[in-house]
Design an enzyme around this catalytic site. Structure first.
Site, PDB file in Angstrom:
ATOM      1  N   ASP A 331      34.026  53.174 -42.262  1.00  0.00           N
ATOM      2  CA  ASP A 331      34.980  52.585 -41.343  1.00  0.00           C
ATOM      3  C   ASP A 331      34.526  52.895 -39.912  1.00  0.00           C
ATOM      4  O   ASP A 331      33.732  53.807 -39.691  1.00  0.00           O
ATOM      5  CB  ASP A 331      36.369  53.178 -41.607  1.00  0.00           C
ATOM      6  CG  ASP A 331      37.470  52.435 -40.887  1.00  0.00           C
ATOM      7  OD1 ASP A 331      37.221  51.299 -40.444  1.00  0.00           O
ATOM      8  OD2 ASP A 331      38.576  52.989 -40.766  1.00  0.00           O
ATOM      9  N   ASP A 622      40.489  55.057 -44.612  1.00  0.00           N
ATOM     10  CA  ASP A 622      41.680  55.840 -44.301  1.00  0.00           C
ATOM     11  C   ASP A 622      42.980  55.132 -44.642  1.00  0.00           C
ATOM     12  O   ASP A 622      44.030  55.745 -44.656  1.00  0.00           O
ATOM     13  CB  ASP A 622      41.704  56.228 -42.819  1.00  0.00           C
ATOM     14  CG  ASP A 622      41.597  55.012 -41.905  1.00  0.00           C
ATOM     15  OD1 ASP A 622      41.593  53.883 -42.420  1.00  0.00           O
ATOM     16  OD2 ASP A 622      41.513  55.198 -40.679  1.00  0.00           O
ATOM     17  N   ASP A 626      41.906  50.423 -48.036  1.00  0.00           N
ATOM     18  CA  ASP A 626      40.625  50.971 -48.470  1.00  0.00           C
ATOM     19  C   ASP A 626      40.663  51.517 -49.896  1.00  0.00           C
ATOM     20  O   ASP A 626      39.614  51.786 -50.484  1.00  0.00           O
ATOM     21  CB  ASP A 626      40.183  52.112 -47.530  1.00  0.00           C
ATOM     22  CG  ASP A 626      39.955  51.638 -46.119  1.00  0.00           C
ATOM     23  OD1 ASP A 626      39.377  50.547 -45.953  1.00  0.00           O
ATOM     24  OD2 ASP A 626      40.362  52.340 -45.176  1.00  0.00           O
TER      25      ASP A 626
END
Length: 889
Positions: A331, A622, A626
């Site tokens: 990310d 997070d 995800d």
């Protein structure tokens, strides 16, 4: 789940059309009676519980392994033959391993439970024309839900009215900034762009609004994520795959050998009970009982080292998996960047200024042409900073040496930039026009008679008649030049805010619409990359690991951030991923470095595409969005500070500092763990192989067994563990991050190492079997001869330990210096074997006998021969230009 369908996607309809489709009133919602009927018909607003195995079934499945089956049968036979100590030890090893596996699996089962818990909250819904607080489980399609700042949105809603409404959708879409909402109908739009929808599990950060429930339970967008998590398969780690393959091969070999020796012995007329004892001794000797314990301990030490490097491992095999990683999908926000908006540039009075410092700590300075400047001598700069401070609802607070933001990240960046110039307080505020997506600006009226405004460049320029010059005077406004500066900032992935001021009517204490403004300048800001991120990306690339950034941001922003941290290559958007055929996607993903505007389902598809090309994937994340990809990846890495509980429960590893550099450190630790496991297996296997060969040779020769089952267990549970433990704390090799990743298709042990294992096995066979008969022909008792065999194995393993501290070069004294546990293990083994040999109680329990000096000379000769021959083969096989070939693919 509510299964009623509508004539079109709610975001493409007007809210009146959506209300018609839902059979509800956009102002009154549904009645209590209708809500009860719909609840009974379609079920509560909860995610369905996943079917899970019960605790008894999960515990019994821990015994589902070929090697465990062999050990259990051996324990039964041993107990039936009256060897209860042997049987108890075998069963103890099996049960301990089962308990460890059961505990680990129970912890991993909580991911779906955490995801379901996220949607359970209290909501305000209009029932019978009146607002009522009720559990979110009781919401039905058509309910009118009222929203205020701080609320968790309880279901998917089609917004019918908004007032300055902003929603934090980062957990679902990856969009880092709160999203302004509107009730207006939209055309086709991806999830992140549906401004007239509010989705279950997200949060209201500002303003208020109301929306009609369009989906509940599994029908929501978070319900889709739930289904994806349930459908994602848990992937075995490279280590568990290799250990499973190794176990199957060893099991077949042991069973075949035991059956052969039993049959040969019986055909030669030896008693069946003796042959059963021999077969059990062979099985117990050939199975590496110490392997699970040392593997677990080695992984546990790796976990402890990783905790010190800001990584917490939830599943032990994940440590080794990191060492096999070929691709890291990471990310952007908070991992590669700081997740703290920072003003880096100011354009005011016809001049450009640079702002140093990052984050919310007000440490830094303002520079022009590389030199610090004082705002007092730059009127336009001073007014621009004051406007950002005054027209602002955020504040920063200090907690020790840590600074926190209360409010919007963009406004926080303005407060910090003003503080760097020495401004920490604005004139008292009398009135405010709050920002809205329709208005595109915010304005404040202050006690000193000034109005300050901030907003989009286009809106502020349209409201301005002039510009504040460098000397503080009013100049003509050159909108084209200002726009070009803004575009230049935009090409650097900087977000731009325009600021302006006006003089208010001295008698005014209320603010309706501000008068014509004087343009003050532009503040350009971004979420800065972590300083260590670029270094960690370079280290990964040196180690042969691809790094791919996946973000919910727009493509231009993602590209610019990627270039700053060294990710150069193609950029794919979520739309590109959706349009790519399944057959072409793996190749396209392989050559792409940055993925922007990606949905949860696309993240999962991206990971699967990389796995189709035999990559070992580490996936960071997070948010709720995800979770499916974290579970599908070979190792899921969640953020500890800002990550959702769903992400943490779906992941194998959690970063306590949310820093990409910690992933690189974890990869280094993982490679070290795998090296140590390979060294241990190369060291331990010769003992198991040669124990089996010694017993086979004795049966074929028709003589006494050189070693009994209880003595085999003594070796496996003392010598193997005492000397095997130093491998768990063996330091990493210096060049470990300059090697390419291991090919997951390669076997656990390479051909060269297999040859070395067989060499040492032959030495042990010849030494143990030869000395057993030599000592008996020279008047030694059977107990003494067997004691010599046990000590040949123990001392030869001790000498061979120093061969295995490095699989390529000599490391005798250096190995002791760099790892004190090697010396401690050697001394402990010598002491233990002395007790085994000379203490009467041990002689009675293990059928051993004291030895004379001559026997020890013979034992030492076998051990020294083994050490010397292995070092000669290492020297002959080591290629001079590129070391450590045994551990490379």
């Amino acid at each position: 789940m509510n299964t009623t369908t509508v004539t079109g996607p709610p975001h493409q309809c007007t809210y009146a059309q959506a209300a018609w489709d839902l059979g509800t009133d956009p102002d009154l919602g549904v009645s209590s009676g209708e809500a009860a009927a719909r609840l009974a018909r379609h079920g509560p607003n909860v995610l369905p519980e996943a079917r899970r195995r019960g605790p008894v079934a999960r515990f019994l499945l821990q015994f589902h392994s070929p090697l465990i089956y062999v050990l259990l049968v051996s324990a039964v036979i041993t107990g039936a033959l009256g060897e209860h100590v042997d049987a108890a030890v075998i069963l103890g090893v099996v049960i301990v391993n089962a308990v460890v596996g059961f505990v680990q699996e129970a912890r991993a089962e909580r991911a779906l439970a955490a995801l379901a818990a996220m949607t359970r909250t209290v909501a305000t819904a209009v029932r019978d024309g009146r607002p009522a607080r009720l559990p979110s489980e009781e919401l039905v399609r058509g309910d009118l839900v009222l929203l205020e700042a701080g609320d968790r949105i309880p279901a998917d809603l089609r917004l019918v009215r908004t007032r300055e409404l902003k929603v934090d959708e980062s957990a679902l879409t990856g969009e880092s900034a709160p999203v302004a909402k509107t009730p207006e109908a939209l055309g086709e739009a991806i999830l992140a762009d549906r401004r007239n929808m509010a989705h279950s599990g997200t949060f209201v950060t500002y303003g208020r609004g109301a929306g009609l429930v369009t989906a509940t339970g599994a029908g929501t967008e978070i319900g889709l994520v739930h289904r994806l998590v349930g459908s994602a398969t848990s992937v075995q780690t490279p280590l568990t795959r290799k250990i499973a393959r190794f176990s199957r091969v060893v099991t077949v070999a042991i069973l075949a050998l035991a059956a052969l020796t039993f049959g040969v012995g019986v055909l030669r007329g030896q008693p069946v009970s003796d042959m059963l004892t021999a077969a059990v001794a062979l099985a117990v000797g050939a199975i590496p009982e110490g392997l699970p314990a040392v593997v677990t301990i080695t992984l546990a030490f790796g976990v402890a080292r990783m905790v010190r490097r800001n990584a917490i491992v939830r599943r032990l095999p994940a440590v080794e998996t990191l060492g096999s990683t070929t691709v890291i999908c990471t990310d952007k926000t908070g991992t590669l960047t700081r997740n703290q908006m920072t003003v880096t540039g100011i354009a005011a009075g016809g001049r450009l200024y640079e702002v140093t410092g990052t984050g919310y700590a007000p440490h830094g300075e303002i520079r022009s042409a590389g030199r610090p400047v004082a705002p007092a001598g730059h009127p336009a700069l001073r007014e621009c900073l004051l406007a950002g401070l005054a027209c602002n609802d955020a504040r920063i607070t200090e907690d020790g040496d840590h600074w926190d933001l209360v409010g919007d990240p963009t406004e926080g960046a303005l407060v910090v930039s003003a503080a760097k110039a020495g401004f920490d307080r604005a004139p008292g505020r009398l009135d405010t026009i709050t920002f809205s997506s329709e208005r595109q600006y915010m304005a404040t009226l202050h006690e000193d008679g000034l109005i300050y405004a901030k907003g989009s460049l286009e809106r502020i320029l349209a409201m301005s008649d002039g510009r504040l010059g460098a000397d503080g005077g009013i100049e003509p406004l050159d909108a084209g030049a200002i726009t070009e500066i803004a575009h230049a900032y935009g090409r650097q992935a900087l977000r731009v805010l325009a600021l302006a001021r006006a003089e208010a009517d001295p008698a005014a204490d209320r603010l309706t619409e501000p008068p014509r403004l004087v343009f003050l300048g532009l503040l350009a800001m971004h979420d800065p990359p972590r300083e260590e991120a670029a270094r960690a990306v370079r280290a990964c690339r040196t180690a042969g690991i691809q790094v791919k950034m996946i973000t919910g941001d727009h493509a231009a922003t993602a590209r610019a951030i990627g270039e700053r941290i060294g990710l150069e290559g193609e950029v794919m958007t979520g739309a590109d991923l959706a349009a790519a055929p399944d057959g072409e996607l793996p190749a396209a993903v392989e050559r792409t470095a940055v993925f922007a505007r990606v949905s949860p389902a696309q993240k999962l598809r991206l990971v699967q595409a990389l796995q189709a090309r035999s990559h070992v994937i580490a996936m960071t994340g997070d948010g709720v969005n995800d979770a499916p990809a974290l579970k599908q990846a070979d190792i899921g890495v969640a953020m500890g500070r800002d990550g959702t509980e769903v992400a943490k429960e779906s992941a194998d590893m959690i970063l306590t500092d949310d820093d990409f550099a910690s992933i690189e450190a974890a990869v280094e630790e993982g490679r070290g763990v795998f090296d140590n496991l390979v060294k241990f297996i190369v060291w331990a296997l010769p003992a198991n192989i040669s124990l089996g060969l010694v017993l086979v040779a004795a049966i074929l020769a028709g003589g006494e067994l050189p070693i009994m089952p209880v003595q085999v267990l003594w070796l496996n549970m003392t010598a193997v563990l005492v000397l095997g433990l130093p491998f768990a704390v063996e330091p990493r090799d210096e060049d470990i991050m300059r090697r390419p990743p291991r090919d997951p298709a390669l076997p656990l042990i390479t051909g060269r190492l297999t040859a070395r294992i067989l060499l040492v096995s032959v030495i042990l066979l010849a030494g143990a079997f030869g000395l057993f008969h030599w000592e008996q022909t020279h008047d030694a008792s059977l107990a003494e001869a067997r004691t010599i065999v046990v000590n040949v194995f123990a001392m030869t393993l001790l000498a061979y330990l120093f061969n295995c501290l490095s699989l390529e070069r000599p490391m005798l004294w250096h190995g002791i210096r760099r790892n004190p546990w090697v010396g401690a293990g050697a001394l402990a083994l010598i002491a233990i074997q002395a007790l085994y040999t000379y203490v009467p109680a041990m002689n009675g329990l293990f059928r051993s006998a004291p030895l004379g000096l001559g026997a020890w000379v013979h034992i030492a000769a076998v051990a020294a021969l083994a050490y010397a021959l292995v070092e000669l083969t290492k020297r002959a096989a080591r290629p001079s230009p590129s070391p450590r070939q045994d551990l490379r693919p």
